[in-house]
Design an enzyme around this catalytic site. Structure first.
Site, mmCIF file in Angstrom:
data_model
loop_
_atom_site.group_PDB
_atom_site.id
_atom_site.type_symbol
_atom_site.label_atom_id
_atom_site.label_comp_id
_atom_site.label_asym_id
_atom_site.label_seq_id
_atom_site.Cartn_x
_atom_site.Cartn_y
_atom_site.Cartn_z
ATOM 1 N N ARG A 80 0.803 -1.227 0.000
ATOM 2 C CA ARG A 80 0.000 0.000 0.000
ATOM 3 C C ARG A 80 0.837 1.278 0.000
ATOM 4 O O ARG A 80 0.334 2.362 -0.246
ATOM 5 C CB ARG A 80 -0.952 -0.023 1.213
ATOM 6 C CG ARG A 80 -2.040 -1.066 1.084
ATOM 7 C CD ARG A 80 -2.700 -1.388 2.408
ATOM 8 N NE ARG A 80 -1.914 -2.333 3.206
ATOM 9 C CZ ARG A 80 -2.283 -2.820 4.390
ATOM 10 N NH1 ARG A 80 -3.415 -2.432 4.932
ATOM 11 N NH2 ARG A 80 -1.513 -3.674 5.045
ATOM 12 N N GLY A 135 2.418 -13.737 5.142
ATOM 13 C CA GLY A 135 1.572 -13.219 6.216
ATOM 14 C C GLY A 135 2.288 -13.143 7.556
ATOM 15 O O GLY A 135 3.356 -13.727 7.746
ATOM 16 N N ALA A 183 42.054 45.432 -0.859
ATOM 17 C CA ALA A 183 40.751 45.108 -1.453
ATOM 18 C C ALA A 183 40.912 44.846 -2.950
ATOM 19 O O ALA A 183 41.722 45.485 -3.617
ATOM 20 C CB ALA A 183 39.791 46.264 -1.220
ATOM 21 N N ARG A 192 46.568 43.943 -7.713
ATOM 22 C CA ARG A 192 45.484 44.540 -8.497
ATOM 23 C C ARG A 192 46.100 45.645 -9.349
ATOM 24 O O ARG A 192 47.197 46.122 -9.058
ATOM 25 C CB ARG A 192 44.406 45.118 -7.587
ATOM 26 C CG ARG A 192 44.937 46.235 -6.712
ATOM 27 C CD ARG A 192 43.935 46.742 -5.718
ATOM 28 N NE ARG A 192 44.452 47.944 -5.077
ATOM 29 C CZ ARG A 192 44.117 48.342 -3.869
ATOM 30 N NH1 ARG A 192 43.276 47.624 -3.138
ATOM 31 N NH2 ARG A 192 44.609 49.449 -3.372
HETATM 32 C C1 UD1 Z 1 -1.832 -6.148 11.122
HETATM 33 C C2 UD1 Z 1 -2.771 -7.063 11.913
HETATM 34 C C3 UD1 Z 1 -4.000 -6.258 12.335
HETATM 35 C C4 UD1 Z 1 -3.561 -5.064 13.151
HETATM 36 C C5 UD1 Z 1 -2.528 -4.215 12.402
HETATM 37 C C6 UD1 Z 1 -1.920 -3.189 13.334
HETATM 38 C C7 UD1 Z 1 -2.456 -9.323 10.996
HETATM 39 C C8 UD1 Z 1 -3.022 -10.385 10.138
HETATM 40 N N1 UD1 Z 1 -3.168 -8.186 11.085
HETATM 41 O O1 UD1 Z 1 -2.474 -5.760 9.917
HETATM 42 O O2 UD1 Z 1 -4.873 -7.083 13.109
HETATM 43 O O3 UD1 Z 1 -4.694 -4.282 13.485
HETATM 44 O O4 UD1 Z 1 -1.456 -5.027 11.908
HETATM 45 O O5 UD1 Z 1 -1.078 -2.317 12.662
HETATM 46 O O6 UD1 Z 1 -1.432 -9.535 11.602
HETATM 47 N N2 UD1 Z 1 5.112 -8.752 7.750
HETATM 48 C C9 UD1 Z 1 6.118 -9.681 7.588
HETATM 49 N N3 UD1 Z 1 5.912 -10.757 6.773
HETATM 50 C C10 UD1 Z 1 4.731 -10.952 6.108
HETATM 51 C C11 UD1 Z 1 3.705 -9.995 6.276
HETATM 52 C C12 UD1 Z 1 3.915 -8.902 7.109
HETATM 53 O O7 UD1 Z 1 7.203 -9.550 8.175
HETATM 54 O O8 UD1 Z 1 4.620 -11.966 5.393
HETATM 55 C C13 UD1 Z 1 5.364 -7.577 8.618
HETATM 56 C C14 UD1 Z 1 5.291 -6.257 7.865
HETATM 57 O O9 UD1 Z 1 6.588 -5.880 7.410
HETATM 58 C C15 UD1 Z 1 4.751 -5.288 8.912
HETATM 59 C C16 UD1 Z 1 3.977 -6.180 9.880
HETATM 60 O O10 UD1 Z 1 4.354 -7.514 9.597
HETATM 61 O O11 UD1 Z 1 5.779 -4.650 9.619
HETATM 62 C C17 UD1 Z 1 2.461 -6.019 9.743
HETATM 63 O O12 UD1 Z 1 2.048 -6.332 8.422
HETATM 64 P P1 UD1 Z 1 0.920 -5.497 7.683
HETATM 65 O O13 UD1 Z 1 0.740 -6.080 6.329
HETATM 66 O O14 UD1 Z 1 1.168 -4.055 7.785
HETATM 67 O O15 UD1 Z 1 -0.378 -5.871 8.563
HETATM 68 P P2 UD1 Z 1 -1.690 -5.004 8.709
HETATM 69 O O16 UD1 Z 1 -2.547 -5.185 7.500
HETATM 70 O O17 UD1 Z 1 -1.356 -3.625 9.098
HETATM 71 MG MG MG Z 2 0.414 -2.581 9.077
#
Ligand code: UD1
Ligand code: MG
Length: 466
Positions: free
Chosen positions: A17, A81, A428, A445
């Site tokens: 995003r 995830g 100067a 100069r």
């Molecule tokens: C997540 C939570 C949500 C919470 C929110 C708070 C989950 C499924 N959801 O959503 O409940 O309200 O954060 O900010 O956890 N990351 C990895 N590996 C991956 C995916 C993500 O390391 O495969 C890391 C990202 O770099 C990031 C963090 O995990 O720093 C959170 O991931 P992000 O995709 O931002 O989760 P949200 O949609 O914000």
């Molecule tokens: Mg997040």
């Protein structure tokens, strides 16, 4: 705290995003990369035994950005995830004693004092884990916390994409910060599947899994919902940046710094400023800058990675980078200390003076329109308006050394490498190409010619032609 604590920070995600070519956690807010904020907060929690950072997307860049010693990196090859991101740590973390805290690398507003409370709360409770939640005015995008029973423990977390309208109406959001019993975490994390609209392993599913296994999960609601803000897009980034900077100005004002119109002033998180220093509107104090006591920083001044001692006055619209300014010196308005300069005690640098790798001795002055590059100017010397040190011949850079108490006449052009002795003068408008001995006068100069009555005769000639 009795049992040991280990921390896993998730920073492997793609950050789709953000619409960026670099990792989300490397975007900056409050003058630091997001991941630096989270790592610093984790380190402030001195009770942590080990800190692991999960990296994946742009792994090398993230690794480079985290320069703090004692951090362990674990790679998540494919980003499947948040649940999967912790699963890849099993080998290193499963056998550790005590508690496992999980933080997300995209939530930089979290305070270490709040983390401390979370750990204390979990350690004192019977629950398998405690998560942090916040009541948000607009929780869109966050997982919703579903409570149950008389004790209002957490039954499950429902992600935005999977929630029904009734759940979406709940304002209690999951912050993505958890403290679990390490043994129970690893006993159950493998049960997290991908049966959800995103097809990802959701870390948040563990809450319902633990409930089904008859364990309790609790939520600690935090007081300041701002701490919960995660960064998912550029609008979040701007919002969090503003909050971090407001936090910083508030902290400094509490500590005795005067900030006029603080919402216009940008101060990076690592900056330090002494008491009775005054900042005018639109000043930007960035990087690792340290400013002493009783200084005055003019409107629109930009100071980066520099040190100012006490009683220093920086005029409006002055740029200072990687330089040091000693007690009672004045710089600006409209001056530029480009890099690696040293302005001595009580020295003056005035408008439209540029300095690069230059040293101005104590009490020396360059008050107007000058370029001092690779130059060393002795104490109490005066650099006249329009003086240029010619330090570059198209191939190399050369030094200029001016002794103490010298007087460099206005519009002098000083061709380096060159030395001008202590107490010497240059006339100067001179072009100085050879060394000037101490106490000498150097003139380079054209000599002045006077033609008496010349103008009168010219006018008379003009009249006869008309
Ligand atoms: C997540 C939570 C949500 C919470 C929110 C708070 C989950 C499924 N959801 O959503 O409940 O309200 O954060 O900010 O956890 N990351 C990895 N590996 C991956 C995916 C993500 O390391 O495969 C890391 C990202 O770099 C990031 C963090 O995990 O720093 C959170 O991931 P992000 O995709 O931002 O989760 P949200 O949609 O914000
Ligand atoms: Mg997040």
């Amino acid at each position: 705290m009795s049992a040991p604590l280990n921390i896993v920070i998730l920073a492997a995600g793609m950050g789709t995003r953000m619409k960026s070519r670099k990792s989300k956690v490397l975007h900056r807010a409050g003058g630091r990369a997001l991941i630096e904020h989270v790592v610093t907060t984790a380190l402030d929690l001195t009770s942590a035994e080990r800190i692991f950072v999960v990296i994946g997307h742009h792994a090398d860049d993230v690794r480079k950005a985290v320069t703090h010693p004692g951090i362990n990196f674990i790679e998540q090859q494919e980003q499947k995830g948040t649940g999967h991101a912790v699963m890849v740590c099993r080998e290193w973390v499963e056998k550790l004693d005590g508690y496992l805290m999980i933080l997300y690398g995209d939530s930089p507003l979290l305070r270490s004092s709040t983390l401390r409370k979370l750990v204390d709360r979990q350690v004192a409770s019977e629950a398998a884990g405690t998560l942090m939640s916040a009541i948000m005015d607009d929780p869109t995008g966050y997982g919703r916390v579903i409570r149950k029973g008389a004790d209002l423990s957490v039954e499950e977390i429902v992600e935005q994409k999977a929630a029904n309208p009734q759940q979406l109406a709940l304002r209690e959001a999951n912050m993505g910060i958890y403290c679990y019993r390490n043994d129970l975490f690893w006993q159950h994390i493998a049960e997290v599947g991908t049966n959800n609209p995103a097809g990802e392993y959701y870390l948040t599913d563990l809450v319902a899994i633990l409930n089904r296994a008859r364990y309790k999960v609790e939520a600690m609601q935090i007081e300041d919902p701002n701490e919960a803000l995660g960064i998912n897009d550029r609008l979040d980034l701007a919002n969090v940046d503003r909050i971090l900077r407001r936090r910083k100005t508030t902290e400094l004002m509490r500590e005795g710094v005067t900030i006029e119109n603080p919402d216009t002033v940008s101060i990076d998180s690592d900056v330090r400023i002494g008491i009775d220093t005054v900042l005018e509107p639109f000043a930007r104090i960035l990087g690792q800058t340290v400013i002493g006591e009783n200084c005055h920083i003019g409107a629109g001044a930009i100071i980066v990675d520099s040190q100012l001692a006490n009683g220093v006055e920086i005029g409006p619209y002055t740029l200072i980078r990687t330089s040091r300014v000693e007690n009672g010196a004045h710089v600006g308005p409209f001056a530029r200390l480009r890099m690696e300069n040293h302005v001595g005690e009580g020295a003056h640098v005035g408008n439209f003076v540029e300095m690069k790798k230059a040293k101005l001795g104590a009490g020396a002055k360059a008050n107007h329109l000058a370029y001092l590059g690779d130059a060393t100017v002795g104490a109490k010397s005066n650099i006249g308006a329009g003086t240029i040190t010619c330090n570059y011949d198209g191939f190399g850079k050369y030094p200029t050394v001016i002794g103490e108490g010298a007087f460099i006449g206005s519009n002098s052009t000083i061709v380096a490498p060159i030395e001008i002795g202590a107490g010497a003068f240059t006339g100067a408008g001179s072009v100085i190409t050879e060394a000037v001995p101490p106490d000498a006068l150097a003139l380079g100069r054209a000599l002045q010619v006077i033609k008496p009555e010349w103008a009168k005769k010219r006018r008379a000639r003009a009249k006869t032609k008309a």
